[in-house]
Design a protein around this motif. Structure first.
Motif, short mmCIF file in Angstrom:
data_model
loop_
_atom_site.label_atom_id
_atom_site.label_comp_id
_atom_site.label_asym_id
_atom_site.label_seq_id
_atom_site.Cartn_x
_atom_site.Cartn_y
_atom_site.Cartn_z
N GLU A 170 0.52 -0.79 -0.02
CA GLU A 170 0.30 -0.24 -0.20
C GLU A 170 1.09 1.56 0.06
O GLU A 170 0.53 2.12 -0.58
N PHE A 171 2.02 1.24 1.16
CA PHE A 171 2.39 2.54 1.06
C PHE A 171 3.54 2.67 -0.19
O PHE A 171 3.64 3.95 -1.10
N ALA A 172 3.91 1.36 -1.15
CA ALA A 172 4.48 1.06 -2.42
C ALA A 172 3.42 1.67 -3.04
O ALA A 172 3.83 2.81 -4.51
N ASN A 173 2.54 1.56 -3.23
CA ASN A 173 1.82 1.75 -4.35
C ASN A 173 1.48 3.12 -4.04
O ASN A 173 1.12 4.08 -5.24
N ASP A 174 0.93 4.02 -2.94
CA ASP A 174 0.79 5.18 -2.48
C ASP A 174 1.95 6.08 -3.42
O ASP A 174 2.15 7.58 -4.08
N ASN A 175 3.00 5.56 -3.64
CA ASN A 175 3.91 6.63 -3.85
C ASN A 175 4.74 6.17 -5.63
O ASN A 175 5.94 6.28 -5.31
N GLY A 176 4.16 5.23 -5.61
CA GLY A 176 4.69 5.08 -7.52
C GLY A 176 6.49 4.13 -7.07
O GLY A 176 7.13 4.59 -8.08
N LEU A 177 6.57 2.79 -6.58
CA LEU A 177 8.01 3.10 -5.83
C LEU A 177 7.89 2.00 -6.82
O LEU A 177 7.18 1.16 -7.23
N LEU A 178 9.34 1.44 -7.25
CA LEU A 178 9.41 0.70 -7.44
C LEU A 178 9.86 -0.86 -5.89
O LEU A 178 9.92 -0.46 -4.71
N LEU A 179 9.54 -2.02 -6.79
CA LEU A 179 9.66 -3.15 -5.87
C LEU A 179 10.01 -4.29 -6.78
O LEU A 179 9.84 -5.18 -7.78
N LEU A 180 11.57 -4.86 -6.26
CA LEU A 180 12.28 -5.30 -6.95
C LEU A 180 11.59 -6.66 -5.78
O LEU A 180 12.56 -6.95 -4.92
N SER A 181 11.60 -8.27 -6.19
CA SER A 181 11.15 -9.27 -5.94
C SER A 181 12.24 -10.47 -6.43
O SER A 181 11.69 -10.35 -7.56
N HIS A 182 12.43 -11.11 -5.76
CA HIS A 182 13.03 -12.58 -6.02
C HIS A 182 11.49 -13.34 -7.03
O HIS A 182 10.72 -13.63 -6.03
N THR A 183 12.28 -13.75 -7.71
CA THR A 183 11.62 -14.87 -8.41
C THR A 183 11.67 -15.60 -9.19
O THR A 183 13.32 -16.01 -9.33
N TRP A 184 10.88 -17.38 -9.08
CA TRP A 184 11.59 -17.96 -9.15
C TRP A 184 10.60 -18.81 -9.97
O TRP A 184 9.06 -19.08 -9.31
N GLY A 185 10.74 -20.06 -10.91
CA GLY A 185 9.96 -20.44 -11.87
C GLY A 185 9.19 -21.79 -10.92
O GLY A 185 9.58 -23.06 -9.79
N HIS A 186 8.28 -21.92 -10.51
CA HIS A 186 7.37 -23.34 -9.49
C HIS A 186 7.31 -23.11 -8.11
O HIS A 186 7.06 -23.85 -7.61
#
Length: 275
Positions: A144-160
């Protein structure tokens, strides 16, 4: 290989410059996925801040965004290391605020403190390591904070993965349209799905860390999702940025596309923060 051979096999003037001079001088590089500091169980010779800055100078890396290992795995140290690095090297080091949802106490206080550090540009999540899903309730205040402020979000992602597969990114990207979701590693094992999401959703981006080494992957991403949806990241100090740069330069894409990946996309994303 002589100069003529380089031109015949790769028409990129940037690639030619890289071969002839050892680095890109005409285009500065921005690395969107880095860490710093020691890591338990292994030795990373370039992990110290001074060594990383020296490598940045060698490779013409203008600035990086970093989430130190201490912030990823030490709930006591928290984000103090990146705060200090940003203060010492403004405009060269930007930071992701790292959050471990297993230690959620104090998040509200830390979010209130976020704006006091102008080098912060977003958040870094490591769900596979923290064993907590991207869609878990403990992360809602952060989103919610990131959305309100238009921020980046880097998340580790991995298939399955049960914690951070592409499908969870899609769900969150639709729910929080002002967050720019950077898919760390672009979900190996489900890269095709990650590429589809980047092409479909305006706030989802592919990040090259680790996947840049896969033959044909950079070109595939660009052709399917456009070069404006691909970001250069290395996981430095785990990977030498020289290697990652070569993977992009010799991927067979156009120089304008290389420039988007290496520099322009990152600049645009930072300029959009808060808008």
């Amino acid at each position: 290989m002589n100069r003529v051979g380089i031109q015949m096999t790769n028409p990129s003037k940037l690639a030619q410059e890289f071969v002839e001079t050892g680095k890109l001088r005409s285009l500065s590089i921005i690395d969107m996925h880095t860490h710093m500091g020691p890591f338990y169980g292994t030795f990373l010779p370039e992990a110290g801040l001074d060594r990383m800055l020296r490598m940045m100078d060698q490779e013409n890396i203008e600035w990086i965004i970093s989430a130190p290992h201490s912030a990823l795995f030490d709930p006591i140290a928290g984000n103090s290391e990146i705060v200090q690095a940003m203060a010492q090297h403004p405009k060269r080091i930007y930071g992701y605020y790292t959050f471990n949802p297993n230690y959620a106490d104090g998040l509200e206080r830390d979010l209130a403190d976020f704006a006091k550090h102008p080098g912060y540009v977003g958040f870094k999540l490591l769900p596979d390591y923290h064993k907590y899903p991207l869609t878990g309730d403990q992360l809602t205040p952060l989103y919610e904070f990131a959305n309100d402020n238009g921020l980046l979000l880097l998340s580790h992602t991995w298939g399955h993965s049960p914690y951070n597969p592409p499908g969870m990114i899609a769900e969150l990207a639709r729910r929080y349209p002002r967050i720019k979701f950077l898919m760390g590693h672009s979900a190996p094992g489900e890269c095709d799905r990650a590429i589809e999401l980047a092409a479909e959703l305006p706030n989802v981006y592919l990040e090259l860390c680790d996947t840049h080494r896969l033959n044909g992957m950079v070109r595939k991403m660009v052709r399917a999702a456009t070069s404006e949806k691909v970001l250069f990241g290395t996981d430095m100090p785990w990977y030498d940025p020289h290697y990652g740069l070569g993977c992009v330069l010799f991927s067979g894409i156009e120089d304008v596309e290389i420039a988007n990946i290496m520099h322009h996309n990152a600049v645009r994303l930072l300029e959009e923060i808060g808008k």
